[in-house]
Design a protein around this motif. Structure first.
Motif, mmCIF file in Angstrom:
data_model
loop_
_atom_site.group_PDB
_atom_site.id
_atom_site.type_symbol
_atom_site.label_atom_id
_atom_site.label_comp_id
_atom_site.label_asym_id
_atom_site.label_seq_id
_atom_site.Cartn_x
_atom_site.Cartn_y
_atom_site.Cartn_z
ATOM 1 N N ASN A 73 -5.118 1.549 -2.649
ATOM 2 C CA ASN A 73 -5.362 1.066 -1.413
ATOM 3 C C ASN A 73 -6.776 0.544 -1.199
ATOM 4 N N SER B 1 -7.642 -0.169 4.505
ATOM 5 C CA SER B 1 -6.357 -0.270 4.676
ATOM 6 C C SER B 1 -5.891 0.588 5.549
ATOM 7 N N GLN C 247 -3.090 -4.858 0.938
ATOM 8 C CA GLN C 247 -3.973 -3.789 1.323
ATOM 9 C C GLN C 247 -4.509 -3.169 0.100
#
Length: 221
Positions: free
Chosen positions: A40, A44, A53
């Motif tokens: 991520n 995010s 993301q």
């Protein structure tokens, strides 16, 4: 288990947020080839993860696109370099396990699942694992264990599946909370070390990690 790695990571992060292990920081990654992994992004929203993301990073910690990975991306990259068999890494900031490391207090094993992560090594620096040197030192501290505690900071788990890494992170936090609360009533009745191997043999099974995953995934819907 989700078919696509992108959704698996999103599910993992959602589970860990709701379990109190990730907050507005923290990350989960999944190896997608020998030299790349998905993670991520730093920006995010961990409470509302979607595949857009995520970003792709190589095992040197270099992003393979325009999206910026988290500052601690080297934490993941160092583990993947040190452990070619490693396929998944999660890092969060759980409350109860971190309380123990703040005081250098050993965490007693008070629930059977905790036998899988008993006596994890503790990386004795609380700083962000945001440099190659720090990441390599942390990975060396972890060695071949399934996880490592970061003193005053959080926890890291590295395994062959995200289901296992997530389950171990949850087990560690549940055990630490029970041990902390039990100590308020008296001396916790820990599971004897001689009994750990029997519990490890019984509980170290993919189906049980998936059971934990499925419960927490369903709980959030």
């Amino acid at each position: 288990m989700s078919e696509k790695p992108e959704q698996t990571i999103c599910d993992a992060i959602g589970i860990l947020v709701r379990a109190g292990i990730l907050d507005y920081n923290g990350h989960a990654s999944l190896r997608i080839s020998d030299d790349q992994f998905l993670i991520n992004t730093g920006a995010s929203n961990r409470a509302a993860m979607t595949p857009d993301q995520l970003c792709r990073v190589d095992v040197q910690g270099v992003a393979q696109g325009a999206d910026r990975p988290p500052n601690e991306v080297h934490l993941h990259a160092a583990i993947y370099r040190a452990r070619p068999d490693g396929q998944a890494v999660v890092h969060g900031h759980p409350k109860w396990t971190t309380l123990f490391t703040l005081t250098e207090t050993p965490i007693p094993v008070v629930m059977p699942q905790a036998c899988l992560i008993a006596q994890l090594p503790v990386y004795d620096q609380s700083h962000s694992i945001s440099t190659v040197d720090r990441a390599e030192a942390m990975a060396a501290c972890m060695g071949q264990r399934p996880g490592v505690l970061l003193a005053g900071h959080g926890s890291v788990f590295a395994t062959t599946t995200l289901q296992e890494a997530v389950a171990l992170a949850i087990y560690a936090e549940q055990n630490a909370e029970r041990a902390y609360r039990a100590a308020a009533l008296g001396q916790p009745n820990a599971i004897a070390r001689r009994d750990w191997p029997a519990y490890q043999q019984t509980l170290n099974k993919p189906g049980l990690f998936q059971k934990c995953w499925d419960f927490h995934l369903t709980e959030r819907i």
